[in-house]
Design a protein around this motif. Structure first.
Motif, PDB file in Angstrom:
ATOM      1  N   LYS A  53      -6.930  -7.896  -5.400  1.00 17.04           N
ATOM      2  CA  LYS A  53      -6.584  -7.198  -4.156  1.00 17.04           C
ATOM      3  C   LYS A  53      -7.324  -5.866  -4.062  1.00 17.04           C
ATOM      4  CE  LYS A  53      -2.025  -9.097  -3.127  1.00 17.04           C
ATOM      5  NZ  LYS A  53      -0.618  -8.785  -2.794  1.00 17.04           N
ATOM      6  N   LYS A  54      -7.423  -5.176  -5.206  1.00 15.09           N
ATOM      7  CA  LYS A  54      -8.127  -3.891  -5.232  1.00 15.09           C
ATOM      8  C   LYS A  54      -9.575  -4.058  -4.793  1.00 15.09           C
ATOM      9  CE  LYS A  54      -9.299  -0.113  -8.411  1.00 15.09           C
ATOM     10  NZ  LYS A  54      -9.179   0.382  -9.815  1.00 15.09           N
ATOM     11  N   HIS A  55     -10.150  -5.217  -5.115  1.00 21.00           N
ATOM     12  CA  HIS A  55     -11.546  -5.477  -4.757  1.00 21.00           C
ATOM     13  C   HIS A  55     -11.683  -6.172  -3.398  1.00 21.00           C
ATOM     14  CE1 HIS A  55     -12.155  -4.612  -9.052  1.00 21.00           C
ATOM     15  NE2 HIS A  55     -13.396  -4.313  -8.713  1.00 21.00           N
ATOM     16  N   GLY A  56     -10.598  -6.251  -2.669  1.00 19.32           N
ATOM     17  CA  GLY A  56     -10.662  -6.726  -1.294  1.00 19.32           C
ATOM     18  C   GLY A  56     -10.653  -8.221  -1.097  1.00 19.32           C
ATOM     19  N   LEU A  57     -10.304  -8.986  -2.112  1.00 17.27           N
ATOM     20  CA  LEU A  57     -10.234 -10.440  -1.930  1.00 17.27           C
ATOM     21  C   LEU A  57      -9.049 -10.800  -1.028  1.00 17.27           C
ATOM     22  CD1 LEU A  57     -12.267 -10.408  -4.287  1.00 17.27           C
ATOM     23  CD2 LEU A  57     -11.099 -12.425  -5.204  1.00 17.27           C
ATOM     24  N   PRO A  58      -9.207 -11.824  -0.181  1.00 14.38           N
ATOM     25  CA  PRO A  58      -8.146 -12.208   0.763  1.00 14.38           C
ATOM     26  C   PRO A  58      -7.067 -13.051   0.085  1.00 14.38           C
ATOM     27  CG  PRO A  58     -10.040 -13.633   1.058  1.00 14.38           C
ATOM     28  CD  PRO A  58     -10.434 -12.617   0.016  1.00 14.38           C
ATOM     29  N   VAL A  59      -6.327 -12.435  -0.848  1.00 15.22           N
ATOM     30  CA  VAL A  59      -5.344 -13.192  -1.631  1.00 15.22           C
ATOM     31  C   VAL A  59      -3.951 -12.573  -1.503  1.00 15.22           C
ATOM     32  CG1 VAL A  59      -7.058 -13.988  -3.289  1.00 15.22           C
ATOM     33  CG2 VAL A  59      -5.809 -11.872  -3.745  1.00 15.22           C
ATOM     34  N   THR A  60      -2.950 -13.447  -1.600  1.00 17.41           N
ATOM     35  CA  THR A  60      -1.546 -13.055  -1.684  1.00 17.41           C
ATOM     36  C   THR A  60      -0.917 -13.928  -2.768  1.00 17.41           C
ATOM     37  OG1 THR A  60      -1.054 -14.621   0.106  1.00 17.41           O
ATOM     38  CG2 THR A  60      -1.307 -12.291   0.721  1.00 17.41           C
ATOM     39  N   CYS A  61       0.324 -13.631  -3.124  1.00 19.03           N
ATOM     40  CA  CYS A  61       0.976 -14.450  -4.148  1.00 19.03           C
ATOM     41  C   CYS A  61       2.488 -14.355  -4.014  1.00 19.03           C
ATOM     42  CB  CYS A  61       0.540 -14.032  -5.546  1.00 19.03           C
ATOM     43  SG  CYS A  61       1.102 -12.401  -6.051  1.00 19.03           S
ATOM     44  N   ASP A  62       3.172 -15.302  -4.658  1.00 26.22           N
ATOM     45  CA  ASP A  62       4.634 -15.279  -4.688  1.00 26.22           C
ATOM     46  C   ASP A  62       5.128 -15.591  -6.089  1.00 26.22           C
ATOM     47  OD1 ASP A  62       5.203 -18.171  -5.085  1.00 26.22           O
ATOM     48  OD2 ASP A  62       4.502 -18.438  -3.036  1.00 26.22           O
ATOM     49  N   VAL A  63       6.430 -15.400  -6.267  1.00 28.20           N
ATOM     50  CA  VAL A  63       7.095 -15.697  -7.531  1.00 28.20           C
ATOM     51  C   VAL A  63       8.412 -16.398  -7.211  1.00 28.20           C
ATOM     52  CG1 VAL A  63       8.278 -13.450  -7.592  1.00 28.20           C
ATOM     53  CG2 VAL A  63       7.912 -14.711  -9.724  1.00 28.20           C
TER      54      VAL A  63
END
Length: 428
Positions: free
Chosen positions: A248-258
């Protein structure tokens, strides 16, 4: 029906609302929030919400509804009833149904059964590959056009890196969200428990943290190369939190859950060989649990999911290593999330955001919010009620919950879907 809920504490993280005021509903939609009624509004019914809370219906990014026919227990009708009893009004169902949701016909069947139940929104997730086999890509664009909100491999991640790269490239060119479960099959090696002191003591086949993190590293590299929007489902290790934070810090279009249970249980809970604690990914170490909680608080982890998997009792009566993994968890998603508030892990606004507007934003829908014009999906909640989970009283057809006997504070009194009451604990 024109409905007014008055003098109730309204909580809506999307709009940063936390105040005692009124909610107005007409024709199944939110008409407004405030002390002053919208012009010309006359309520057919008024609910006095003094001392209660009102917040948007929850959005669950991962819950199996056991239909079309599979080895899971229940139906869309039964499991959506369980969902609304826990305040969930939007459910995303993985493609590991039977048949697999890899075609427009299966997607439409799920949608039709959901309309017949008319209890909650059921949003199908299509399969990335045919029959989840990991070899041949499904007709991804057709699945999106049929109404799939994302594509996934459920618990059968693609092992062939070229196949996954091709899927990502295609998804990126068609603006399709991929929900990825990162797991290296070879490193998992048919394991059933986290690789640690407990599995060693009990003699259970082990699943190292690297089974997740090695696959996640590959997946993140391919996301960077293809530019696909990727959501990582069910992360379970401390290293995974660090890797996604860096992405995320590098700007990738990612999210996540737990999964909610990963935030409260650890490998030590399997000490009695109780198969109710058999899940995939496995319950990890105390350090992993602590890192997941910190990841939630810092915003690295975007959402909390139920990972609802209703199983027949026989599936859990087998020895731990032979039992089917999974927890019946629709009815505990909210309770376990609010327990994080009691334990000072999250504040109330953060906790509700993880199960309302954050997951809705991931899939790009206007759910999980009380904004004017949105579908009137909301819960009335009594924060002072104390209750104990009893498996025999669960609404889900699968009662495979490890939280038997847990005490929770606060309970759903009523759930409204499209302006209609679809669940009432104590009539209000």
């Amino acid at each position: 029906m024109r409905l007014m809920v008055e003098n109730i504490r309204i909580l809506d993280p999307q709009q940063d609302i936390d105040q005692v005021t009124n909610l107005y509903v007409a024709r199944g939609r939110i008409l407004g929030i405030g002390k002053e009624a919208p012009e010309g509004f006359e309520a057919d019914r008024i609910i006095n919400g003094t001392g209660k809370w009102l917040f948007p219906g929850l959005v669950d990014l991962q819950a199996r509804l056991a239909e079309p026919g599979s080895h899971y227990e229940g139906t869309i009708a039964s499991e959506t009833k369980a969902a609304v009893s826990g305040g969930i009004t939007t459910i995303c169902c993985p493609p590991d149904t039977m048949p697999v949701n890899d075609s427009q016909a299966v997607t439409e069947l799920i949608q039709r059964r959901a309309r017949q139940a008319a209890t909650a929104f059921v949003l199908p997730i299509g399969a990335i590959t045919k029959e989840l086999g990991g070899q041949y890509l499904s007709n991804m664009a057709a699945l999106k056009n049929a109404g799939c909100i994302a594509l996934s491999q459920a618990n059968s991640p693609i092992q062939n890196s070229l196949t996954l790269k091709n899927a990502m490239a295609y998804a990126a060119s068609n603006d399709i969200l991929l929900m990825l479960r990162s797991e290296n099959k070879n490193l998992k090696n048919n394991g059933v428990a986290h690789s640690g002191v407990v599995s060693s003591r009990l003699g259970l086949t082990e699943i190292p943290a690297s089974a997740e993190t090695a696959a996640l590293a590959r997946d993140l590299i391919l996301v960077e190369e293809t530019g696909v929007r990727a959501h990582f489902s069910l992360i379970s290790t401390a290293r995974s939190v660090e890797m996604i934070a860096d992405a995320k810090k590098h700007g990738l279009p990612v999210t996540c859950d737990v999964a909610a249970h990963q935030l409260h249980l650890t490998e030590y809970d399997v000490m009695d060989f109780d198969s109710l604690f058999h899940v995939t990914p496995p319950l990890r170490s105390h350090d992993d649990k602590a890192a997941l909680r910190i990841g939630l608080k810092m915003g690295v982890i975007d959402a909390i999911v139920s990972d609802h998997t209703p199983l027949d009792r026989d599936d859990k009566l087998l020895p731990f290593g032979e039992s089917a993994p999974g927890i019946s968890s629709l009815e505990t998603l909210l309770a376990l999330t609010l327990k994080l508030v009691e334990e000072d892990v999250l504040d109330l606004n953060q906790a509700l955001a993880k199960v309302t507007n954050h997951p809705a934003n991931i899939i790009g829908l206007h759910h999980g919010s009380l904004e004017t014009g949105n579908s009137a999906d909301f819960c009335i909640f009594d924060p002072e009620t104390h209750w104990t989970l009893e498996r025999k009283e669960m609404i889900s057809k699968g009662d495979n919950s490890p939280f038997q006997g847990w005490e929770f504070r606060g309970q759903i009194e009523a759930t409204y879907f499209q302006g209609r009451p679809v669940y009432q604990n104590n009539p209000v």
